[in-house]
Design a protein around this motif. Structure first.
Motif, PDB file in Angstrom:
ATOM      1  N   LEU A  45       0.840  -1.199   0.000  1.00 25.48           N
ATOM      2  CA  LEU A  45       0.000   0.000   0.000  1.00 25.48           C
ATOM      3  C   LEU A  45       0.876   1.251   0.000  1.00 25.48           C
ATOM      4  O   LEU A  45       0.633   2.184  -0.778  1.00 25.48           O
ATOM      5  CB  LEU A  45      -0.919  -0.019   1.222  1.00 25.48           C
ATOM      6  N   LEU A  46       1.891   1.273   0.848  1.00 26.65           N
ATOM      7  CA  LEU A  46       2.808   2.414   0.892  1.00 26.65           C
ATOM      8  C   LEU A  46       3.526   2.610  -0.437  1.00 26.65           C
ATOM      9  O   LEU A  46       3.647   3.735  -0.924  1.00 26.65           O
ATOM     10  CB  LEU A  46       3.842   2.213   1.998  1.00 26.65           C
ATOM     11  N   ALA A  47       3.986   1.510  -1.022  1.00 21.44           N
ATOM     12  CA  ALA A  47       4.726   1.602  -2.288  1.00 21.44           C
ATOM     13  C   ALA A  47       3.845   2.154  -3.401  1.00 21.44           C
ATOM     14  O   ALA A  47       4.280   2.997  -4.190  1.00 21.44           O
ATOM     15  CB  ALA A  47       5.284   0.227  -2.670  1.00 21.44           C
ATOM     16  N   VAL A  48       2.604   1.691  -3.464  1.00 17.98           N
ATOM     17  CA  VAL A  48       1.698   2.166  -4.517  1.00 17.98           C
ATOM     18  C   VAL A  48       1.402   3.654  -4.313  1.00 17.98           C
ATOM     19  O   VAL A  48       1.400   4.432  -5.267  1.00 17.98           O
ATOM     20  CB  VAL A  48       0.405   1.325  -4.552  1.00 17.98           C
ATOM     21  N   ALA A  49       1.168   4.072  -3.080  1.00 18.24           N
ATOM     22  CA  ALA A  49       0.898   5.491  -2.804  1.00 18.24           C
ATOM     23  C   ALA A  49       2.100   6.354  -3.183  1.00 18.24           C
ATOM     24  O   ALA A  49       1.941   7.418  -3.787  1.00 18.24           O
ATOM     25  CB  ALA A  49       0.530   5.681  -1.338  1.00 18.24           C
ATOM     26  N   LEU A  50       3.279   5.901  -2.826  1.00 24.81           N
ATOM     27  CA  LEU A  50       4.491   6.663  -3.149  1.00 24.81           C
ATOM     28  C   LEU A  50       4.689   6.809  -4.653  1.00 24.81           C
ATOM     29  O   LEU A  50       5.157   7.844  -5.129  1.00 24.81           O
ATOM     30  CB  LEU A  50       5.717   5.980  -2.555  1.00 24.81           C
TER      31      LEU A  50
END
Length: 170
Positions: free
Chosen positions: A135-140
């Motif tokens: 989730l963090l990677a996609v948001a970044l």
């Protein structure tokens, strides 16, 4: 900004009417107008709310509108530090008066009050979503946060998703 502010005013005036009486065609028409105004206003750029929402939709199949709703308060609170005057204007747009701090507090109180009338989950916990590294990677990687008034780093996204788990930090 003027189009966005007028859209918010229209929502404040009409969303409670629509939720109380879904057959209120006039209020529903005004909500359609507010939606169109929002679509016009965000042509100048989106921000961290949308980056988080895109990640929630990608990783957990959350409807885009609901994903934005889930991330709205944490994202706005994150931006408050760098653009407080915008939130004071939002307070005025929904009909509040007072000092800038009163307008800001009132606007956030109004947003929180929508939880009582909107039949939607308002936090990730209610959706059984546990933030993870994907989730963090996609948001970044999402481009929308490049237009955010406050730069967003990995630790910022981590904190935003953590706040959205309960959404009771304000």
């Amino acid at each position: 900004d003027g189009i966005a502010l007028e859209g918010v005013r229209i929502v404040a005036d009409n969303l409670p009417r629509v939720l109380a009486n879904p057959e209120d065609v006039e209020a529903r028409g005004m909500m359609m107008l507010a939606s169109m105004m929002g679509g016009t206003a965000f042509q100048k750029g989106l921000g961290v709310t949308h980056s988080c929402a895109h990640a929630l939709s990608t990783c957990f199949d959350v409807h885009h509108g609901l994903a934005n709703w889930l991330m709205l308060l944490p994202s706005m609170a994150f931006n408050l530090e760098v653009v407080p005057e915008r939130f004071a204007r939002l307070g005025r747009a929904i009909g509040l008066e007072g000092s800038n701090q009163q307008l800001i507090n009132g606007f956030f109180s109004w947003l929180k009050s929508l939880r009582k009338i909107c039949p939607l989950p308002y936090n990730l916990e209610q959706m059984n979503i546990v933030p993870n590294e994907r989730l963090l990677a996609v948001a970044l990687q999402d481009a929308c946060h490049a237009n955010n008034p406050r730069p967003c780093r990995e630790e910022d996204f981590r904190r935003l998703f953590a706040q959205a788990v309960r959404n009771d930090f304000l």
